[in-house]
Scaffold this motif. Structure first.
Motif, PDB file in Angstrom:
ATOM      1  N   GLN A   1      -3.095 -30.112  -6.567  1.00 48.56           N
ATOM      2  CA  GLN A   1      -2.741 -30.922  -7.736  1.00 48.56           C
ATOM      3  C   GLN A   1      -1.256 -30.816  -8.065  1.00 48.56           C
ATOM      4  N   PRO A   2      -0.355 -31.070  -7.149  1.00 47.60           N
ATOM      5  CA  PRO A   2       1.069 -30.881  -7.443  1.00 47.60           C
ATOM      6  C   PRO A   2       1.586 -31.798  -8.534  1.00 47.60           C
ATOM      7  N   GLU A   3       0.927 -32.927  -8.742  1.00 49.02           N
ATOM      8  CA  GLU A   3       1.391 -33.899  -9.739  1.00 49.02           C
ATOM      9  C   GLU A   3       1.275 -33.380 -11.166  1.00 49.02           C
ATOM     10  N   ARG A   4       0.516 -32.307 -11.383  1.00 49.76           N
ATOM     11  CA  ARG A   4       0.318 -31.788 -12.737  1.00 49.76           C
ATOM     12  C   ARG A   4       1.522 -30.999 -13.243  1.00 49.76           C
ATOM     13  N   PHE A   5       2.471 -30.637 -12.356  1.00 45.09           N
ATOM     14  CA  PHE A   5       3.554 -29.734 -12.725  1.00 45.09           C
ATOM     15  C   PHE A   5       4.868 -30.463 -12.965  1.00 45.09           C
ATOM     16  N   ASP A   6       5.630 -29.910 -13.891  1.00 43.92           N
ATOM     17  CA  ASP A   6       6.968 -30.413 -14.211  1.00 43.92           C
ATOM     18  C   ASP A   6       7.995 -29.345 -13.828  1.00 43.92           C
ATOM     19  N   VAL A   7       8.191 -28.340 -14.683  1.00 43.14           N
ATOM     20  CA  VAL A   7       9.075 -27.219 -14.389  1.00 43.14           C
ATOM     21  C   VAL A   7       8.234 -25.949 -14.305  1.00 43.14           C
ATOM     22  N   ILE A   8       8.455 -25.181 -13.265  1.00 45.74           N
ATOM     23  CA  ILE A   8       7.770 -23.900 -13.093  1.00 45.74           C
ATOM     24  C   ILE A   8       8.819 -22.806 -13.116  1.00 45.74           C
ATOM     25  N   VAL A   9       8.602 -21.750 -13.905  1.00 45.98           N
ATOM     26  CA  VAL A   9       9.517 -20.616 -13.918  1.00 45.98           C
ATOM     27  C   VAL A   9       8.808 -19.439 -13.273  1.00 45.98           C
ATOM     28  N   ALA A  10       9.525 -18.746 -12.383  1.00 46.87           N
ATOM     29  CA  ALA A  10       8.881 -17.712 -11.576  1.00 46.87           C
ATOM     30  C   ALA A  10       9.850 -16.586 -11.272  1.00 46.87           C
TER      31      ALA A  10
ATOM     32  N   LEU B   1       9.973 -29.017 -10.319  1.00 41.97           N
ATOM     33  CA  LEU B   1      11.198 -28.230 -10.206  1.00 41.97           C
ATOM     34  C   LEU B   1      10.845 -26.764 -10.435  1.00 41.97           C
ATOM     35  N   VAL B   2      11.200 -25.916  -9.485  1.00 39.04           N
ATOM     36  CA  VAL B   2      10.948 -24.484  -9.634  1.00 39.04           C
ATOM     37  C   VAL B   2      12.245 -23.781 -10.018  1.00 39.04           C
ATOM     38  N   VAL B   3      12.196 -23.047 -11.131  1.00 45.18           N
ATOM     39  CA  VAL B   3      13.312 -22.206 -11.560  1.00 45.18           C
ATOM     40  C   VAL B   3      12.947 -20.766 -11.206  1.00 45.18           C
ATOM     41  N   ARG B   4      13.705 -20.196 -10.312  1.00 48.27           N
ATOM     42  CA  ARG B   4      13.419 -18.851  -9.788  1.00 48.27           C
ATOM     43  C   ARG B   4      14.456 -17.866 -10.316  1.00 48.27           C
ATOM     44  N   GLU B   5      13.987 -16.772 -10.908  1.00 45.40           N
ATOM     45  CA  GLU B   5      14.894 -15.690 -11.265  1.00 45.40           C
ATOM     46  C   GLU B   5      15.491 -15.152  -9.968  1.00 45.40           C
ATOM     47  N   ASN B   6      16.818 -15.027  -9.909  1.00 46.02           N
ATOM     48  CA  ASN B   6      17.500 -14.900  -8.614  1.00 46.02           C
ATOM     49  C   ASN B   6      18.265 -13.590  -8.440  1.00 46.02           C
ATOM     50  N   SER B   7      18.080 -12.631  -9.363  1.00 45.90           N
ATOM     51  CA  SER B   7      18.956 -11.461  -9.298  1.00 45.90           C
ATOM     52  C   SER B   7      18.230 -10.122  -9.280  1.00 45.90           C
ATOM     53  N   GLU B   8      16.933 -10.123  -9.559  1.00 45.11           N
ATOM     54  CA  GLU B   8      16.250  -8.831  -9.664  1.00 45.11           C
ATOM     55  C   GLU B   8      14.800  -8.984  -9.207  1.00 45.11           C
ATOM     56  N   GLY B   9      13.840  -8.632 -10.059  1.00 42.71           N
ATOM     57  CA  GLY B   9      12.432  -8.791  -9.714  1.00 42.71           C
ATOM     58  C   GLY B   9      12.028  -7.958  -8.508  1.00 42.71           C
TER      59      GLY B   9
ATOM     60  N   ARG C   1      13.335 -33.472 -18.794  1.00 40.55           N
ATOM     61  CA  ARG C   1      12.364 -34.060 -17.871  1.00 40.55           C
ATOM     62  C   ARG C   1      11.103 -34.463 -18.654  1.00 40.55           C
ATOM     63  N   ARG C   2       9.952 -33.937 -18.272  1.00 39.28           N
ATOM     64  CA  ARG C   2       8.692 -34.357 -18.890  1.00 39.28           C
ATOM     65  C   ARG C   2       8.197 -33.392 -19.966  1.00 39.28           C
ATOM     66  N   GLY C   3       8.976 -32.357 -20.252  1.00 38.88           N
ATOM     67  CA  GLY C   3       8.664 -31.492 -21.380  1.00 38.88           C
ATOM     68  C   GLY C   3       7.509 -30.538 -21.169  1.00 38.88           C
ATOM     69  N   HIS C   4       7.413 -29.955 -19.952  1.00 38.08           N
ATOM     70  CA  HIS C   4       6.334 -28.999 -19.688  1.00 38.08           C
ATOM     71  C   HIS C   4       6.851 -27.870 -18.804  1.00 38.08           C
ATOM     72  N   VAL C   5       6.534 -26.625 -19.166  1.00 34.22           N
ATOM     73  CA  VAL C   5       6.909 -25.457 -18.372  1.00 34.22           C
ATOM     74  C   VAL C   5       5.664 -24.648 -18.038  1.00 34.22           C
ATOM     75  N   THR C   6       5.532 -24.311 -16.764  1.00 38.04           N
ATOM     76  CA  THR C   6       4.458 -23.436 -16.294  1.00 38.04           C
ATOM     77  C   THR C   6       5.057 -22.098 -15.891  1.00 38.04           C
ATOM     78  N   SER C   7       4.463 -21.017 -16.345  1.00 40.36           N
ATOM     79  CA  SER C   7       4.903 -19.680 -15.963  1.00 40.36           C
ATOM     80  C   SER C   7       4.036 -19.162 -14.823  1.00 40.36           C
ATOM     81  N   ALA C   8       4.691 -18.663 -13.769  1.00 39.79           N
ATOM     82  CA  ALA C   8       3.976 -18.045 -12.650  1.00 39.79           C
ATOM     83  C   ALA C   8       3.846 -16.552 -12.909  1.00 39.79           C
ATOM     84  N   THR C   9       2.621 -16.047 -12.937  1.00 39.66           N
ATOM     85  CA  THR C   9       2.395 -14.648 -13.274  1.00 39.66           C
ATOM     86  C   THR C   9       1.352 -14.039 -12.337  1.00 39.66           C
ATOM     87  N   LYS C  10       1.076 -12.780 -12.515  1.00 35.16           N
ATOM     88  CA  LYS C  10      -0.033 -12.106 -11.833  1.00 35.16           C
ATOM     89  C   LYS C  10      -0.402 -10.863 -12.645  1.00 35.16           C
TER      90      LYS C  10
END
Length: 351
Positions: free
Chosen positions: A228-237, A127-135, A177-186
């Motif tokens: 490796q898509p199976e490694r991810f649960d929730v991604i915030v970006a 599941l990808v949670v995308r900030e939707n108003s700025e960035g 869900r599965r209790g894991h969050v990945t942050s997308a950064t650069k």
């Protein structure tokens, strides 16, 4: 009796074909439930509306739909009629911004009966949670000078408030869900906004000790979505990174035609909006083969939003039962029409 009032905007292209199909499904679900009713009010806002009226929606369009419980959108855009920056900013983005739909949520999972292009997809469910108003999609910037001296500036805007609320939303979802969050950064290449993003992520993660976390640079993360898509649960970006990742998510599922999305208002002042990812698909308009699953899965997300999670889960299970029986549109390897797929999903729901 629980009545859910929905502003239905079929929009452009295949949106006009799949929105009525998804409405049929929601009416069948209401019949199954007994104590639930969906009432749809349709609005003709689209590129054709723009050609006739000079705008994508009436001047008081937002006022017309602000008191509905949800907005159900089909598709926006027809480059042959109206440039994309006009159609999107005049309807889709206008609703997102002015109705404070600050979170975009898009799932991607391996659907039974639909072949992923990955050789070994390993039953991914993310599941990808995308900030939707700025960035990166802020409207701050401009163009100056002419010819060889022309200069374009686009400013990315990251506020603490906007960044925090996206991250907290992601952590709250991960707890269910599965209790894991990945942050997308650069942060190794974008030297101000992304280190700020990383700092906020570290701070917020301290409030969720039961949730595991990691942080991935967007280029590596995009590669991991494929390998490796199976490694991810929730991604915030951020807005841009989330947009890119969710299209990859749709691709590894097997078709952008099945991918759903939700634009969430979290303060309760305005309705949230639910839309599939696929766009208007001008190449297949009128052929009767548009994949209705993206719009129907979007309806599942709308059910979840209104607290009807059991019905939403039943709907997704019904979709997977139908696809596993080989009843699919041509984009996912089948021969069935839009209407045939929808009818089978309804039969399965009611069985």
């Amino acid at each position: 009796m629980k009545i859910v009032n929905i502003a239905s905007i079929p929009g452009d292209g295949v949106g006009r074909e799949v929105v009525p199909e998804a409405e049929r499904v929601l009416k069948a679900i209401a019949e199954l439930h007994g104590g639930l009713t969906f009432e749809f009010t349709s609005f003709p806002w689209s590129c054709e509306y723009y050609l006739e009226n000079g705008s994508m929606m009436p001047e008081d369009g937002l006022e017309q739909i602000k008191d509905f419980d949800s907005i159900f959108l089909g598709a926006v855009g027809n480059q042959r009629l109206v440039p994309d920056h006009i159609s999107l900013w005049g309807l889709l983005i206008k609703i997102r911004r002015e109705f404070e739909q600050v979170i975009n949520v898009r799932p991607a999972k391996l659907i039974k009966g639909i072949n992923s292009p990955l050789s070994n997809p390993k039953d991914f469910d993310l599941l990808v949670v995308r900030e939707n108003s700025e960035g990166e999609y802020s409207s701050i910037g401009g163009r100056i000078y002419n010819e060889d001296e022309e200069l374009a500036i686009q400013n990315a805007v990251f506020s603490r408030r906007g960044t925090e609320r996206a991250m907290r939303y992601a952590f709250e979802l991960a707890k269910t869900r599965r209790g894991h969050v990945t942050s997308a950064t650069k942060s190794n290449g974008i030297v101000y906004s992304m280190p700020f993003w990383d700092d906020v992520f570290k701070e917020i993660s301290k409030d969720y000790p039961s949730v595991e976390v990691d942080s991935q640079h967007i280029d590596a993360l995009a590669a991991f979505f494929v390998t490796q898509p199976e490694r991810f649960d929730v991604i915030v970006a951020s807005n841009l990174f989330g947009d890119i990742l969710t299209d990859i998510g749709a691709a590894i599922m097997g078709s952008i035609g099945i991918a759903p999305a939700a634009n969430i208002n979290i303060n309760g002042k305005y309705p949230s909006m639910f839309e599939p990812v696929h766009g208007s698909a001008p190449d297949i308009i009128g052929k009767g083969i548009a994949n209705p699953i993206g719009q129907i899965w979007t309806a599942k997300m709308m059910l979840d939003h209104h607290g009807e999670t059991e019905l939403g889960d039943h709907l997704l299970d019904s979709i997977e039962e139908v696809t596993s029986r080989g009843i699919r549109t041509p984009d996912i390897g089948g021969t069935s029409s839009t209407t045939e797929v929808t009818s089978e999903i309804i039969k399965t729901l009611l069985r």
